[in-house]
Design an enzyme around this catalytic site. Sequence first.
Site, mmCIF file in Angstrom:
data_model
loop_
_atom_site.group_PDB
_atom_site.id
_atom_site.type_symbol
_atom_site.label_atom_id
_atom_site.label_comp_id
_atom_site.label_asym_id
_atom_site.label_seq_id
_atom_site.Cartn_x
_atom_site.Cartn_y
_atom_site.Cartn_z
ATOM 1 N N GLY A 81 1.447 -1.173 -0.276
ATOM 2 C CA GLY A 81 0.171 -0.123 -0.266
ATOM 3 C C GLY A 81 0.897 1.684 0.240
ATOM 4 O O GLY A 81 2.067 1.369 0.421
ATOM 5 N N GLY A 83 3.129 3.657 1.296
ATOM 6 C CA GLY A 83 3.103 4.166 2.690
ATOM 7 C C GLY A 83 4.065 5.326 2.939
ATOM 8 O O GLY A 83 4.398 6.335 3.902
ATOM 9 N N GLY A 116 6.861 7.348 6.144
ATOM 10 C CA GLY A 116 5.730 8.284 4.827
ATOM 11 C C GLY A 116 6.496 9.532 4.758
ATOM 12 O O GLY A 116 5.970 9.997 4.400
ATOM 13 N N ARG A 173 -1.586 -0.534 -9.595
ATOM 14 C CA ARG A 173 -0.595 -0.933 -9.664
ATOM 15 C C ARG A 173 -1.015 -2.812 -10.157
ATOM 16 O O ARG A 173 -2.042 -3.573 -9.976
ATOM 17 C CB ARG A 173 0.055 -1.614 -8.508
ATOM 18 C CG ARG A 173 0.612 0.459 -8.171
ATOM 19 C CD ARG A 173 0.064 0.113 -6.870
ATOM 20 N NE ARG A 173 0.725 1.524 -6.834
ATOM 21 C CZ ARG A 173 1.422 2.446 -6.996
ATOM 22 N NH1 ARG A 173 3.361 1.900 -6.646
ATOM 23 N NH2 ARG A 173 1.351 3.814 -6.471
ATOM 24 N N ASP A 238 4.619 -3.997 -7.611
ATOM 25 C CA ASP A 238 4.214 -3.030 -7.064
ATOM 26 C C ASP A 238 4.502 -1.312 -7.647
ATOM 27 O O ASP A 238 3.719 -0.372 -8.011
ATOM 28 C CB ASP A 238 3.552 -2.528 -5.565
ATOM 29 C CG ASP A 238 5.559 -2.402 -5.108
ATOM 30 O OD1 ASP A 238 6.565 -3.099 -5.985
ATOM 31 O OD2 ASP A 238 5.846 -1.435 -4.509
ATOM 32 N N ASN A 239 5.570 -2.187 -8.736
ATOM 33 C CA ASN A 239 6.031 -0.694 -9.789
ATOM 34 C C ASN A 239 5.755 -0.773 -10.818
ATOM 35 O O ASN A 239 5.987 -0.194 -11.941
ATOM 36 C CB ASN A 239 7.656 -0.555 -9.264
ATOM 37 C CG ASN A 239 8.069 -0.311 -7.418
ATOM 38 O OD1 ASN A 239 7.053 0.794 -6.991
ATOM 39 N ND2 ASN A 239 8.625 -0.864 -7.056
ATOM 40 N N ASP A 248 7.762 4.951 -10.619
ATOM 41 C CA ASP A 248 8.649 4.900 -8.971
ATOM 42 C C ASP A 248 9.803 4.925 -10.078
ATOM 43 O O ASP A 248 10.738 4.104 -10.500
ATOM 44 C CB ASP A 248 8.361 3.374 -8.882
ATOM 45 C CG ASP A 248 9.065 3.180 -7.330
ATOM 46 O OD1 ASP A 248 10.679 3.654 -7.047
ATOM 47 O OD2 ASP A 248 8.938 2.421 -6.573
HETATM 48 P P1 AMP Z 1 9.143 0.727 -3.441
HETATM 49 O O1 AMP Z 1 10.303 0.103 -3.269
HETATM 50 O O2 AMP Z 1 9.792 2.450 -3.566
HETATM 51 O O3 AMP Z 1 7.830 1.433 -4.434
HETATM 52 O O4 AMP Z 1 8.068 0.911 -1.869
HETATM 53 C C1 AMP Z 1 7.966 0.234 -1.359
HETATM 54 C C2 AMP Z 1 6.656 0.453 -0.408
HETATM 55 O O5 AMP Z 1 7.755 0.296 0.434
HETATM 56 C C3 AMP Z 1 5.855 0.875 -0.632
HETATM 57 O O6 AMP Z 1 4.304 0.039 0.471
HETATM 58 C C4 AMP Z 1 6.084 2.199 -0.344
HETATM 59 O O7 AMP Z 1 4.799 2.732 0.360
HETATM 60 C C5 AMP Z 1 6.972 1.521 0.929
HETATM 61 N N1 AMP Z 1 7.893 2.637 1.651
HETATM 62 C C6 AMP Z 1 8.705 3.240 0.658
HETATM 63 N N2 AMP Z 1 9.528 4.443 1.369
HETATM 64 C C7 AMP Z 1 8.867 4.692 2.787
HETATM 65 C C8 AMP Z 1 8.851 5.549 4.146
HETATM 66 N N3 AMP Z 1 9.683 6.370 3.643
HETATM 67 N N4 AMP Z 1 8.130 5.833 4.771
HETATM 68 C C9 AMP Z 1 6.404 4.477 4.383
HETATM 69 N N5 AMP Z 1 6.660 4.083 3.383
HETATM 70 C C10 AMP Z 1 7.202 3.791 2.862
HETATM 71 MG MG MG Z 2 7.029 2.031 -5.277
#
Ligand code: AMP
Ligand code: MG
Length: 470
Positions: A81, A83, A116, A173, A238-239, A248
């Site tokens: 989700g 984040g 976040g 996604r 998810d990307n 992403d």
């Molecule tokens: P990503 O690999 O960047 O697509 O991130 C994978 C997951 O980690 C997604 O669900 C993002 O929302 C979550 N995420 C990445 N960075 C953060 C952060 N700094 N705070 C909270 N959730 C994060």
């Molecule tokens: Mg992502």
Amino acid sequence: MTQFDNSYARLPDRFFSSIKPEQAPNPEIILFNNYLADDLGVADWATRADILAGNTVPDGAEPLAQVYAAHQFGGWVPRLGDGRAILLGEVVTDHGRFDIQLKGAGRTPYSRNGDGRNWVGPVLREYIVSEFMHAMNVPTTRALAATATGARVQRERAFPGAVITRVASSHIRVGTFQYFTAQRDTEAVKLLIDHVRDRHFPNATGTIGVYEAIIAAQAKLIAKWMGLGFVHGVMNTDNMAVSGETIDYGPCAFIDGYAANAVYSSIDRNGRYAFDQQSNIAGWNLAQLGSSFVPLLSQELGGQEAAVEVLTQSLNAFPALFQAEWAKVFAAKLGISVPQDDDLDLAQELLDLMGATRADFTNVFAGLSSGAARDEFIDRDAFDTWHAKWMARIQDLPDAKAVMRKANPRVIPRTHRLEQAIQAAVEGDFAPAQRLVKVLSTPMDLAEDDIDLTRPPEAHEVVPHTFCGT
Ligand code: AMP
Ligand code: MG
């Protein structure tokens, strides 16, 4: 006045969590995309750092975080989700409906251990690279604004916090479908299929038609990445946006000296997402998407066997679709608007020559028109042999130069330049980032003053690894 029309928020509650952005102590706009803002009907946000950082929720917005699952590096994660992203809502323009999302505006129910937040590094990287992709006609999420929050964000050390205002035709996604299938929520999968059809593929018929449209869009997208030497770096499910837009820009990079198996992401230790693996991985992700359609399609077709059969048939078309798109992209890079069978080999031979001594990907292709390409090779004889073959192929094509000019950027967002711009921004100097945005918005045209941006990194400037923007 902005008119929001939030179709995702009208889906059932289990698709998202409503959430307000956190307050930023001192928001200040770093970059603002006036053209895009005009298109979206939000030109007045040029002075609204409060909206762009999340401090003021604009009228009509219904902020929410979307839920999804994913295969990350092949491992199943049942619930991820948004984040560190909050969808403000959707605006409808002459050319479609667009999500406006704040990335880095605080925690959501999906943040797990994360804060976040976002900092100026990943924000500027995404802004600059996504706008370059758009300038090169690659489907992509866009950047409306980069806004400093005035807060510090703790990573390896404390960095200036920032929010990117991201625009996309949707943020749905592969992992969004996977989430509901894993929940055994076939009704939700059906609702999501209909939602995706309405938004992206109005001509698609049935579940399978939507699947095929997603497959075709990915074939086009990945071929375009290949044509720019783009390594996404984290093609987890998810990307991968079902719209076919690049999403992403975490650990992505463009190849300087060409190597087919280039990997930059610090966490991609086995090269799962290497440059030359990207179409295979897209196929793998699409297979996971197909799996997530099995329960629904089994209901529709009256049995699992029938469902698996049609899904497999659709998926099996992907390699050939990709190959055809790849041929189009690389033929255009050689000045050929209608590729023939042999053109594939012609392009591949050039790539092999480049790979032998890591000739610069961008400068070789840009240099084919100007005559500078030869200088990029150590084995000049081998290049000359190839060049003679190529000349024979294009000699009767009157539009060759024009075709090449459109297909081959003179300048790309090289990782070392991004890094320099980010370092300056951390010190409070945004001029290098602003310069990159400006130059890369017309990457086929280059002013004399900007020729330094075409230079590959010197040994001391090389940035060997890129990082996820967390
Ligand atoms: P990503 O690999 O960047 O697509 O991130 C994978 C997951 O980690 C997604 O669900 C993002 O929302 C979550 N995420 C990445 N960075 C953060 C952060 N700094 N705070 C909270 N959730 C994060
Ligand atoms: Mg992502």
